[in-house]
Design a protein around this motif. Structure first.
Motif, PDB file in Angstrom:
ATOM      1  N   MET A  45       0.826  -1.199   0.000  1.00  0.00           N
ATOM      2  CA  MET A  45       0.000   0.000   0.000  1.00  0.00           C
ATOM      3  C   MET A  45       0.866   1.256   0.000  1.00  0.00           C
ATOM      4  SD  MET A  45      -3.348  -0.935   2.326  1.00  0.00           S
ATOM      5  CE  MET A  45      -2.485  -1.492   3.786  1.00  0.00           C
ATOM      6  N   ARG A  46       1.956   1.225   0.726  1.00  0.00           N
ATOM      7  CA  ARG A  46       2.873   2.373   0.725  1.00  0.00           C
ATOM      8  C   ARG A  46       3.491   2.589  -0.657  1.00  0.00           C
ATOM      9  NH1 ARG A  46       4.452   4.646   5.422  1.00  0.00           N
ATOM     10  NH2 ARG A  46       3.813   3.653   7.375  1.00  0.00           N
ATOM     11  N   ALA A  47       3.819   1.505  -1.334  1.00  0.00           N
ATOM     12  CA  ALA A  47       4.405   1.613  -2.672  1.00  0.00           C
ATOM     13  C   ALA A  47       3.417   2.234  -3.649  1.00  0.00           C
ATOM     14  CB  ALA A  47       4.850   0.237  -3.162  1.00  0.00           C
ATOM     15  N   ILE A  48       2.163   1.793  -3.619  1.00  0.00           N
ATOM     16  CA  ILE A  48       1.143   2.337  -4.510  1.00  0.00           C
ATOM     17  C   ILE A  48       0.890   3.812  -4.205  1.00  0.00           C
ATOM     18  CG2 ILE A  48      -1.294   2.165  -5.207  1.00  0.00           C
ATOM     19  CD1 ILE A  48      -1.102  -0.861  -4.484  1.00  0.00           C
ATOM     20  N   SER A  49       1.030   4.190  -2.941  1.00  0.00           N
ATOM     21  CA  SER A  49       0.810   5.580  -2.533  1.00  0.00           C
ATOM     22  C   SER A  49       1.981   6.489  -2.883  1.00  0.00           C
ATOM     23  CB  SER A  49       0.568   5.641  -1.018  1.00  0.00           C
ATOM     24  OG  SER A  49      -0.501   4.812  -0.636  1.00  0.00           O
ATOM     25  N   GLY A  50       3.110   5.912  -3.298  1.00  0.00           N
ATOM     26  CA  GLY A  50       4.292   6.705  -3.595  1.00  0.00           C
ATOM     27  C   GLY A  50       5.111   7.050  -2.371  1.00  0.00           C
ATOM     28  N   LEU A  51       4.845   6.380  -1.254  1.00  0.00           N
ATOM     29  CA  LEU A  51       5.532   6.693  -0.002  1.00  0.00           C
ATOM     30  C   LEU A  51       6.860   5.960   0.143  1.00  0.00           C
ATOM     31  CD1 LEU A  51       2.454   6.645   2.416  1.00  0.00           C
ATOM     32  CD2 LEU A  51       3.550   8.629   1.357  1.00  0.00           C
ATOM     33  N   ILE A  52       7.059   4.914  -0.651  1.00  0.00           N
ATOM     34  CA  ILE A  52       8.362   4.242  -0.684  1.00  0.00           C
ATOM     35  C   ILE A  52       8.762   4.020  -2.134  1.00  0.00           C
ATOM     36  CG2 ILE A  52       8.013   3.075   1.527  1.00  0.00           C
ATOM     37  CD1 ILE A  52       7.868   0.555  -0.777  1.00  0.00           C
ATOM     38  N   ILE A  53      10.043   3.891  -2.360  1.00  0.00           N
ATOM     39  CA  ILE A  53      10.566   3.654  -3.708  1.00  0.00           C
ATOM     40  C   ILE A  53      10.963   2.192  -3.817  1.00  0.00           C
ATOM     41  CG2 ILE A  53      12.354   4.252  -5.383  1.00  0.00           C
ATOM     42  CD1 ILE A  53      12.532   6.992  -4.003  1.00  0.00           C
ATOM     43  N   PRO A  54      10.391   1.432  -4.741  1.00  0.00           N
ATOM     44  CA  PRO A  54      10.758   0.018  -4.879  1.00  0.00           C
ATOM     45  C   PRO A  54      12.167  -0.138  -5.436  1.00  0.00           C
ATOM     46  CG  PRO A  54       9.265   0.670  -6.637  1.00  0.00           C
ATOM     47  CD  PRO A  54       9.340   1.831  -5.697  1.00  0.00           C
ATOM     48  N   ASN A  55      12.765  -1.286  -5.194  1.00  0.00           N
ATOM     49  CA  ASN A  55      14.089  -1.574  -5.758  1.00  0.00           C
ATOM     50  C   ASN A  55      14.009  -1.913  -7.244  1.00  0.00           C
ATOM     51  OD1 ASN A  55      14.214  -2.686  -2.681  1.00  0.00           O
ATOM     52  ND2 ASN A  55      16.129  -1.712  -3.277  1.00  0.00           N
ATOM     53  N   SER A  56      12.900  -2.517  -7.633  1.00  0.00           N
ATOM     54  CA  SER A  56      12.709  -2.850  -9.050  1.00  0.00           C
ATOM     55  C   SER A  56      11.219  -3.048  -9.303  1.00  0.00           C
ATOM     56  CB  SER A  56      13.485  -4.111  -9.436  1.00  0.00           C
ATOM     57  OG  SER A  56      13.058  -5.224  -8.664  1.00  0.00           O
ATOM     58  N   GLY A  57      10.881  -3.097 -10.604  1.00  0.00           N
ATOM     59  CA  GLY A  57       9.487  -3.235 -10.985  1.00  0.00           C
ATOM     60  C   GLY A  57       8.835  -1.879 -11.211  1.00  0.00           C
ATOM     61  N   THR A  58       7.591  -1.888 -11.688  1.00  0.00           N
ATOM     62  CA  THR A  58       6.900  -0.642 -12.014  1.00  0.00           C
ATOM     63  C   THR A  58       5.476  -0.634 -11.460  1.00  0.00           C
ATOM     64  OG1 THR A  58       6.122  -1.540 -14.130  1.00  0.00           O
ATOM     65  CG2 THR A  58       8.199  -0.294 -14.149  1.00  0.00           C
ATOM     66  N   ILE A  59       5.011   0.588 -11.180  1.00  0.00           N
ATOM     67  CA  ILE A  59       3.610   0.832 -10.841  1.00  0.00           C
ATOM     68  C   ILE A  59       3.099   1.836 -11.865  1.00  0.00           C
ATOM     69  CG2 ILE A  59       1.974   1.669  -9.118  1.00  0.00           C
ATOM     70  CD1 ILE A  59       4.019   0.900  -6.968  1.00  0.00           C
ATOM     71  N   ASN A  60       2.209   1.374 -12.740  1.00  0.00           N
ATOM     72  CA  ASN A  60       1.678   2.190 -13.826  1.00  0.00           C
ATOM     73  C   ASN A  60       0.250   2.594 -13.479  1.00  0.00           C
ATOM     74  OD1 ASN A  60       0.383   2.967 -16.294  1.00  0.00           O
ATOM     75  ND2 ASN A  60       2.012   1.966 -17.449  1.00  0.00           N
ATOM     76  N   ILE A  61       0.026   3.898 -13.375  1.00  0.00           N
ATOM     77  CA  ILE A  61      -1.310   4.407 -13.047  1.00  0.00           C
ATOM     78  C   ILE A  61      -1.839   5.172 -14.251  1.00  0.00           C
ATOM     79  CG2 ILE A  61      -2.691   5.827 -11.485  1.00  0.00           C
ATOM     80  CD1 ILE A  61      -0.586   5.327  -9.346  1.00  0.00           C
ATOM     81  N   ASP A  62      -2.730   4.544 -14.982  1.00  0.00           N
ATOM     82  CA  ASP A  62      -3.304   5.143 -16.200  1.00  0.00           C
ATOM     83  C   ASP A  62      -2.231   5.679 -17.142  1.00  0.00           C
ATOM     84  OD1 ASP A  62      -5.938   4.539 -15.928  1.00  0.00           O
ATOM     85  OD2 ASP A  62      -6.628   6.571 -15.555  1.00  0.00           O
ATOM     86  N   GLY A  63      -1.215   4.870 -17.374  1.00  0.00           N
ATOM     87  CA  GLY A  63      -0.195   5.236 -18.347  1.00  0.00           C
ATOM     88  C   GLY A  63       0.956   6.051 -17.799  1.00  0.00           C
ATOM     89  N   GLU A  64       0.924   6.396 -16.520  1.00  0.00           N
ATOM     90  CA  GLU A  64       2.010   7.157 -15.906  1.00  0.00           C
ATOM     91  C   GLU A  64       2.741   6.276 -14.900  1.00  0.00           C
ATOM     92  OE1 GLU A  64       0.778  11.757 -15.834  1.00  0.00           O
ATOM     93  OE2 GLU A  64      -0.455  10.511 -14.526  1.00  0.00           O
TER      94      GLU A  64
END
Length: 227
Positions: A45-64
């Motif tokens: 949930m923190r990753a989706i909220s932008g509160l932590i930076i993942p080491n790898s992988g992507t979170i794409n929200i409507d193309g961004e």
């Protein structure tokens, strides 16, 4: 709207917290995250909220891409862990100050939201004098007052009595029906099943299962039964 997560990994001090998470969340659904303490629910949930930076992988929200194109989701409401507000101010004043950051809503919307969660907009008590249940209601109000496209809630019914839990259910179902993506974690399995359309099981930072909640076909009847 879609949130598309691909191969998301997060490690802290060489300990894997999220491992190769791949999942898609879509508008108009409530998604439950089910797992033991330390399973990775809150970190996701923190990753989706932008509160932590993942080491790898992507979170794409409507193309961004989060962390590349945008730092945070453009329209999001969050309640992760315990709500925290300024103790010397009323609930209304706390929400008013939060709302001034985006300047998307005014007095009417704030008052309406407070009433919706079961708090008196004219209550002169300061936050430090609130009960645990009142603090939780104010946290829910802060998360939903701008009617965000994405709502992320960690233990939304914590410290609430049955009437408070009912209000939260009604609020979340309404947001869902209006097209929001809602992601929540709840230790109460029965409550999680009642609230969610789909449930993802998480263990040791991995998604280990997926199910469609049993109430899916009878949501309207259950809403009526509880009203």
């Amino acid at each position: 709207m879609k949130i598309e997560i691909q191969n998301l990994c997060k490690t802290i001090k060489k300990v894997p917290i999220l491992q190769d998470i791949t999942v898609t969340f879509e508008s108009g659904k409530i998604y439950g995250l089910k797992g033991k303490n330390g399973s990775g629910k809150t970190m996701l949930m923190r990753a989706i909220s932008g509160l932590i930076i993942p080491n790898s992988g992507t979170i794409n929200i409507d193309g961004e891409i989060l962390g590349k194109d945008i730092s945070f989701p453009r329209s999001i409401g969050i309640l992760i862990e315990n709500p925290s507000f300024l103790g010397n101010y009323t609930g209304y004043k706390n929400l008013e100050m939060l709302a001034s950051i985006q300047n998307r809503i005014g007095e009417d919307e704030i008052r309406e939201t407070l009433a919706e969660v079961g708090l008196d907009p004219d209550d002169k008590r300061t936050y430090r004098k609130y009960s645990l249940g009142m603090k939780q209601r104010l946290g829910i109000a802060a998360a939903i007052m701008e009617k965000p496209d994405i709502v992320i809630l960690d233990e939304p019914i914590n410290a609430l009595d049955e009437s408070g839990a009912l209000k939260v259910r009604e609020i979340l179902w309404k947001l869902r029906d209006n097209g929001s993506i809602i992601i929540l974690a709840c230790h109460d399995a029965e409550e999680l099943n009642l609230l969610s359309d789909e449930i993802y099981h998480i263990a040791e930072g991995k998604i280990t299962g997926h199910e469609v909640a049993e109430h899916n076909e009878n949501t309207e009847n259950q809403k009526k039964a509880e009203s």
